[in-house]
Scaffold this motif. Sequence first.
Motif, short mmCIF file in Angstrom:
data_model
loop_
_atom_site.label_atom_id
_atom_site.label_comp_id
_atom_site.label_asym_id
_atom_site.label_seq_id
_atom_site.Cartn_x
_atom_site.Cartn_y
_atom_site.Cartn_z
N GLN A 122 0.76 -1.18 -0.03
CA GLN A 122 0.11 -0.03 0.05
C GLN A 122 0.71 1.29 0.19
N ASP A 123 2.03 1.11 0.27
CA ASP A 123 3.04 2.23 0.27
C ASP A 123 3.69 2.33 -0.95
N GLU A 124 3.51 3.40 -1.66
CA GLU A 124 4.13 3.44 -3.22
C GLU A 124 5.72 3.43 -2.87
N GLU A 125 6.48 4.21 -2.16
CA GLU A 125 7.67 4.19 -2.05
C GLU A 125 8.32 2.87 -1.84
N MET A 126 7.74 1.97 -0.84
CA MET A 126 8.06 0.76 -0.43
C MET A 126 7.96 -0.04 -1.56
N SER A 127 6.74 -0.24 -2.17
CA SER A 127 6.34 -0.92 -3.22
C SER A 127 7.16 -0.90 -4.35
N ASN A 128 7.76 0.22 -4.64
CA ASN A 128 8.61 0.63 -5.92
C ASN A 128 10.09 -0.01 -5.39
N ARG A 129 10.34 0.26 -4.31
CA ARG A 129 11.52 -0.16 -3.85
C ARG A 129 11.83 -1.78 -3.93
N LEU A 130 10.99 -2.31 -3.54
CA LEU A 130 10.60 -3.68 -3.31
C LEU A 130 10.86 -4.43 -4.86
N LYS A 131 10.21 -3.66 -5.92
CA LYS A 131 10.41 -3.98 -7.28
C LYS A 131 11.84 -3.66 -7.80
N GLU A 132 12.50 -2.86 -7.47
CA GLU A 132 13.76 -2.45 -7.82
C GLU A 132 14.90 -3.29 -7.24
N LEU A 133 14.46 -3.79 -5.99
CA LEU A 133 15.46 -5.05 -5.52
C LEU A 133 15.41 -6.21 -6.09
N ARG A 134 14.62 -6.48 -7.02
CA ARG A 134 14.39 -7.80 -7.53
C ARG A 134 15.16 -7.65 -8.82
N HIS A 135 16.27 -8.57 -8.59
CA HIS A 135 17.44 -8.57 -9.77
C HIS A 135 17.27 -9.73 -10.40
N ALA A 136 16.63 -10.62 -10.11
CA ALA A 136 16.35 -11.97 -10.84
C ALA A 136 14.87 -12.44 -10.59
N ASN A 137 14.60 -13.35 -11.52
CA ASN A 137 13.17 -13.91 -11.28
C ASN A 137 12.84 -14.51 -10.03
N ASP A 138 14.02 -15.23 -9.39
CA ASP A 138 13.84 -15.76 -8.12
C ASP A 138 13.88 -15.11 -6.79
N THR A 139 14.42 -13.67 -6.87
CA THR A 139 14.54 -12.79 -5.96
C THR A 139 13.05 -12.73 -5.21
N PHE A 140 13.20 -12.88 -4.06
CA PHE A 140 12.17 -12.60 -3.20
C PHE A 140 10.73 -13.58 -3.67
N LYS A 141 11.05 -15.01 -4.25
CA LYS A 141 10.32 -15.93 -4.66
C LYS A 141 9.38 -16.24 -3.70
N ASN A 142 9.94 -16.46 -2.16
CA ASN A 142 9.09 -16.89 -1.11
C ASN A 142 8.01 -15.78 -0.78
N ILE A 143 8.19 -14.33 -0.87
CA ILE A 143 7.12 -13.44 -0.78
C ILE A 143 6.37 -13.59 -1.68
N GLN A 144 6.68 -13.71 -2.97
CA GLN A 144 5.60 -14.09 -4.19
C GLN A 144 4.89 -15.27 -3.79
N GLU A 145 5.27 -16.36 -3.55
CA GLU A 145 4.61 -17.50 -3.02
C GLU A 145 3.70 -17.23 -1.90
N PHE A 146 4.17 -16.49 -0.91
CA PHE A 146 3.33 -16.43 0.53
C PHE A 146 2.16 -15.64 0.05
N LYS A 147 2.26 -14.44 -0.88
CA LYS A 147 1.09 -13.73 -1.25
C LYS A 147 0.29 -14.44 -2.06
N ALA A 148 0.65 -15.17 -2.86
CA ALA A 148 -0.14 -15.81 -3.91
C ALA A 148 -0.82 -17.17 -3.11
N THR A 149 -0.30 -17.73 -2.08
CA THR A 149 -0.93 -19.03 -1.47
C THR A 149 -1.45 -18.76 0.04
N VAL A 150 -1.13 -17.65 0.68
CA VAL A 150 -1.70 -17.52 2.06
C VAL A 150 -2.52 -16.61 2.26
N LYS A 151 -3.76 -16.65 2.89
CA LYS A 151 -4.65 -15.64 2.95
C LYS A 151 -4.89 -15.45 4.46
#
Length: 152
Positions: A122-151
């Motif tokens: 929800q925070d634009e600055e943090m969200s953009n920075r997280l995207k910038e930190l992704r330097h490969a497809n598997d960077t933050f893959k656990n965050i991506q999987e957590f968001k996709a599967t855990v409710k």
Amino acid sequence: MTEIVQWLADSRWLPVADSLVTIFGFPFALLGLYAVRRQMKNDGLAVSAGAIGEMRTSIMSRVDRLIDANQRKDTAQWEYEFAEFANDLEMACAIYLDGQMKGRTGDLARKMIIDLLKIVDQDEEMSNRLKELRHANDTFKNIQEFKATVKR
């Protein structure tokens, strides 16, 4: 005493002895397995609670440093702290996805991770920075999987 040994050595009594061992031994074996399973569950909960407590302390300390860097308008420090915060969240998600968070403390940790990820999204600055930190497809893959599967 020798009479008992001779009696036991007599092969006529082996089926009876075998049956007695089965009849009395099997319930004790089941009780033993139940006790081991229960102890393993309790040990798992204790380890989970300890690890979650440490994880929470680490993440909350990182959040304090992020807030401090933001208030001082120290961009370089904020970027460093956010990158480490993202790494902490990645590790927390991996620990959760590995099934290491158990019981009520695990449920609290899951909710904390969900809330922190929601704040980042929800925070634009943090969200953009997280995207910038992704330097490969598997960077933050656990965050991506957590968001996709855990409710919540």
